[in-house]
Design a protein around this motif. Structure first.
Motif, PDB file in Angstrom:
ATOM      1  N   ALA A   1       0.815  -1.212   0.000  1.00  0.00           N
ATOM      2  CA  ALA A   1       0.000   0.000   0.000  1.00  0.00           C
ATOM      3  C   ALA A   1       0.853   1.268   0.000  1.00  0.00           C
ATOM      4  O   ALA A   1       0.449   2.291  -0.554  1.00  0.00           O
ATOM      5  CB  ALA A   1      -0.935  -0.005   1.214  1.00  0.00           C
TER       6      ALA A   1
ATOM      7  N   ALA B   1      -9.005  -0.817  -8.583  1.00  0.00           N
ATOM      8  CA  ALA B   1      -9.866  -0.997  -7.403  1.00  0.00           C
ATOM      9  C   ALA B   1     -10.618  -2.319  -7.482  1.00  0.00           C
ATOM     10  O   ALA B   1     -10.862  -2.971  -6.451  1.00  0.00           O
ATOM     11  CB  ALA B   1     -10.839   0.174  -7.284  1.00  0.00           C
TER      12      ALA B   1
ATOM     13  N   ILE C   1      -8.760  -5.423  -6.049  1.00  0.00           N
ATOM     14  CA  ILE C   1      -8.585  -5.585  -4.599  1.00  0.00           C
ATOM     15  C   ILE C   1      -9.173  -6.918  -4.158  1.00  0.00           C
ATOM     16  O   ILE C   1      -8.608  -7.621  -3.317  1.00  0.00           O
ATOM     17  CB  ILE C   1      -9.232  -4.411  -3.838  1.00  0.00           C
ATOM     18  CG1 ILE C   1      -8.469  -3.102  -4.129  1.00  0.00           C
ATOM     19  CG2 ILE C   1      -9.252  -4.693  -2.335  1.00  0.00           C
ATOM     20  CD1 ILE C   1      -9.115  -1.873  -3.520  1.00  0.00           C
TER      21      ILE C   1
ATOM     22  N   ASN D   1      -6.834  -9.766  -4.853  1.00  0.00           N
ATOM     23  CA  ASN D   1      -5.743  -9.773  -3.886  1.00  0.00           C
ATOM     24  C   ASN D   1      -6.212 -10.245  -2.519  1.00  0.00           C
ATOM     25  O   ASN D   1      -5.446 -10.885  -1.786  1.00  0.00           O
ATOM     26  CB  ASN D   1      -5.133  -8.366  -3.792  1.00  0.00           C
ATOM     27  CG  ASN D   1      -4.295  -8.011  -5.001  1.00  0.00           C
ATOM     28  OD1 ASN D   1      -3.207  -8.531  -5.194  1.00  0.00           O
ATOM     29  ND2 ASN D   1      -4.811  -7.125  -5.832  1.00  0.00           N
TER      30      ASN D   1
ATOM     31  N   ALA E   1      -3.459  -1.733  -4.625  1.00  0.00           N
ATOM     32  CA  ALA E   1      -4.592  -2.670  -4.623  1.00  0.00           C
ATOM     33  C   ALA E   1      -4.221  -3.956  -3.893  1.00  0.00           C
ATOM     34  O   ALA E   1      -5.037  -4.524  -3.153  1.00  0.00           O
ATOM     35  CB  ALA E   1      -5.023  -2.973  -6.059  1.00  0.00           C
TER      36      ALA E   1
ATOM     37  N   LEU F   1      -4.207  -3.133  -0.125  1.00  0.00           N
ATOM     38  CA  LEU F   1      -5.573  -3.010   0.377  1.00  0.00           C
ATOM     39  C   LEU F   1      -6.248  -4.376   0.454  1.00  0.00           C
ATOM     40  O   LEU F   1      -7.086  -4.608   1.337  1.00  0.00           O
ATOM     41  CB  LEU F   1      -6.372  -2.066  -0.524  1.00  0.00           C
ATOM     42  CG  LEU F   1      -5.927  -0.595  -0.512  1.00  0.00           C
ATOM     43  CD1 LEU F   1      -6.751   0.226  -1.496  1.00  0.00           C
ATOM     44  CD2 LEU F   1      -6.030  -0.008   0.890  1.00  0.00           C
ATOM     45  N   GLY F   2      -5.874  -5.279  -0.466  1.00  0.00           N
ATOM     46  CA  GLY F   2      -6.395  -6.641  -0.399  1.00  0.00           C
ATOM     47  C   GLY F   2      -5.965  -7.348   0.874  1.00  0.00           C
ATOM     48  O   GLY F   2      -6.757  -8.069   1.504  1.00  0.00           O
TER      49      GLY F   2
END
Length: 639
Positions: free
Chosen positions: A123, A386, A389, A392, A549, A552-553
């Motif tokens: 991130a 996005a 995500i 991930n 992404a 954030l995953g």
């Protein structure tokens, strides 16, 4: 110097700007003011655009350009990425066990710490992209952060080697570990481990957004085969990522089993050091791109200028035109001019030249069209990464859940017993096989279906990856339902750490191979999409979207796990959660079904976003066609 206003007239009949009907949207792209008024660096402009330069920032001559870049330079960069991925996956697969078995941390706390490491390292990649695009350039950013990465790996190796940095290991057998009776690590020992671990994460964050972009920079955009080279580059780039992962899941695990933790982490540091040396050796071959100055400053200038003119009407007679530099000059260092688009029209106000503007306006009041379009492009790119995500998140869950499943299954392959920690190697092997057959099998077949010269467009490949990931989690749910029923039926409900000899772990290969196929289609397509779609002077930041992404995953996986545990579990009623440590009393199958539903919803959102997205090359073509049509209807006049 006087300004000169260039107006390309609208198709007949012409409606004056001042009396244009309010329901019609004026195409602002047809109104430009080319001015030499501004005496600042912004007003002077840059003529280099995205032209490659030497390491000293000087434009390359034709002779120098022919001796630099290309596939030879790219292979030096592949080596750096291979070692970085080897270290990244080596830490991800070994650090949880190291914290549990050596530092005597609870398993759940160890897993959360490693998830945070993975999430932060990805991130925060936008920071590395910002530094590269704004100040240092991609080469020097890689040089600095690989050195930081190496320092972090060296620190982790010392932690696994020096007894003073570890808690006492006496009287700490398997039973004592499970009961939590081993001597815990001292606070300062854990502080040291966390510091070196996050130094490593910081180093990875600086490298990740720059390596793929720097490798793609080695190919000449003016070449007839540029698209072909770029497509192959990103496939080979991800192949190097896969090779690093395979080595981490096999050789590093073997070193750890045979020679201990210090040797395992030390091998990662040695590999990183050797890759740095190889990268430095390739320095004379590299092509570079000029950093374009602070992207955050340019973003802030557009937002401030648009806010200042928020009350200005596009129909006002006070409008002179949209501001842009004349000729081939660009207001942004390291970038070519960008054609105007009608998206996010509120931001166009930042480039509105009004009669009240001074002769030498501040860039915080008046920006060029190119500067405004940079921000538009970054905003238009966001929905696609996005939507990855979710993929991930699934990859993060598979890294832990599938390993827990494997502990309950028979991992023998004939007389060979495969360590459970080696199971994640199979997605890597499926990726390796797919990339090896990509151009000989997939491209010819898909070309017949789609008609696309590369078999599938970038967004089509991302969509294929997301669709296959749905199949992967759906199969995982089906198999887990069968595995759990088998365990309960054969008396393994309580002894969840005892492998079931009659049920092979290689049933997991189906979900592993499917998620590997999903990963290669989605991530490779995404990297190429972000590199080509991002503004010239913001390509590292564009590439960092993929890493963000991913981060954030990881964070989303931790949040989802906590929510599922709190909602489905009840300690007072002794009802285990879906993600119970005892996998046979938990309901991993329900959790996989939840992931399947979420993945389907995410896929529908992606289809909508992909349908609305328009590639930059297509936009430029359409704008040129519109201009040609208008020029053919009447003469172009310059007052």
């Amino acid at each position: 110097m006087a300004s000169r206003e260039i107006k390309s007239p609208e198709p007949l009949p012409v409606t004056p700007a001042s009396v244009e009907a309010p329901h019609r949207r004026k195409r602002l792209g047809m109104y430009f003011l080319e001015s030499d008024d501004r005496r600042t660096a912004l007003g002077g402009g840059y003529t280099g655009g995205a032209t490659p330069v030497s390491i000293r920032g000087k434009p390359l001559s034709e002779l120098s350009a022919s001796k630099t870049g290309g596939w030879l330079a790219a292979f030096f960069i592949f080596g750096n990425e291979m070692a970085e991925r080897m270290a990244y996956f080596g830490l991800s697969v070994n650090m949880v066990a190291f914290m549990f078995y050596v530092m005597h941390r609870p398993f759940e706390a160890s897993a959360n710490a490693v998830n945070n490491f993975l999430g932060i390292s990805q991130a925060s990649s936008v920071l590395g992209g910002f530094i590269a695009d704004a100040y240092l350039g991609r080469y020097w950013t890689i040089v600095i952060f690989t050195t930081i990465y190496l320092a972090g790996l060296t620190g982790i190796t010392l932690c696994a080697t020096m007894t003073s940095l570890m808690p006492n290991q006496d009287k700490c057998d398997q039973i004592a570990l499970l009961l939590g009776n081993c001597e815990p690590a001292k606070p300062w020992q854990m502080l040291y481990l966390y510091v070196v671990l996050y130094v490593t994460a910081f180093g990875a964050a600086g490298i990740r957004p720059c390596v793929s972009s720097f490798g793609a920079d080695q190919f000449d955009e003016r070449s007839r085969d540029y698209k072909k080279h770029l497509d192959r580059f990103f496939n080979f780039f991800y192949l190097s990522v896969t090779v690093g992962a395979i080595v981490a899941f096999t050789a590093v695990v073997y070193i750890q089993i045979k020679h201990g933790w210090g040797s395992a982490f030390g091998s990662l540091a040695v590999a990183m050091g050797m890759s740095n040396l190889v990268f430095f050796i390739g320095t004379p071959l590299y092509r570079h791109r000029l950093p374009g100055g602070s992207p955050l400053t340019r973003v802030a200038q557009v937002l401030v200028a648009a806010f200042r003119k928020r009350k200005a009407s596009f129909q006002s007679s006070e409008i002179v035109g949209l501001y842009e530099l004349p000729g081939k000059r660009s207001a942004v260092k390291g970038s070519s001019k960008i054609a105007h688009t009608d998206d996010f029209r509120c931001l166009d106000k930042a480039a509105l030249k009004l009669k009240e503007d001074s002769v030498d306006p501040s860039p915080w009041r008046l920006c060029t069209v190119t500067q405004v379009e940079e921000i538009k492009i970054l905003l238009k790119l966001v929905p696609i990464p996005a939507c990855t995500i979710m993929l991930n998140l699934v990859l993060t869950e598979f890294l832990t859940l599938s390993v827990q499943q494997a502990y309950t299954l028979n991992t023998h392959m004939g007389s060979l017993k495969l360590p459970v920690t080696c199971m994640p190697v199979f997605p890597g092997l499926s990726i390796f096989l797919l990339l090896s057959l990509y151009y000989s099998v997939f491209v010819p077949l898909s070309r017949k279906i789609t008609g696309h010269p590369h078999g599938a467009s970038q967004l089509q490949r991302v969509g294929i990856g997301l669709a296959v990931s749905i199949m992967s989690v759906a199969w995982a749910g089906l198999f887990e339902r069968y595995r759990r029923h088998y365990a309960i039926e054969h008396g393994y409900e309580v002894s969840f750490l005892t492998p079931m000899s009659d049920l092979s772990a290689y049933w997991l290969l189906i979900q592993y191979c499917l998620i590997g196929i999903a990963e290669v289609f989605c991530i490779v397509g995404l990297l190429e999409f972000l590199y080509e779609g991002a503004p010239d002077a913001m390509r590292s930041i564009g590439s960092s979207y993929a890493a963000v992404a991913g981060g954030l995953g990881c964070f989303a996986a931790t949040i989802l796990n906590n929510i599922v545990k709190s909602v489905t579990g009840d300690e007072e009623r002794r009802r285990p959660s879906w993600l119970s440590q005892n996998i046979n009393t938990g309901r991993f199958d329900h959790f996989y079904w939840l992931l399947t539903v979420m993945s389907v919803i995410n896929f529908v959102v992606f289809l909508f976003a992909a349908h609305r997205y328009q590639y930059r090359a297509k936009q430029v073509t359409e704008i040129s066609e519109q201009a040609n049509m208008q020029l053919s209807t009447r003469d172009h006049t310059v007052p």
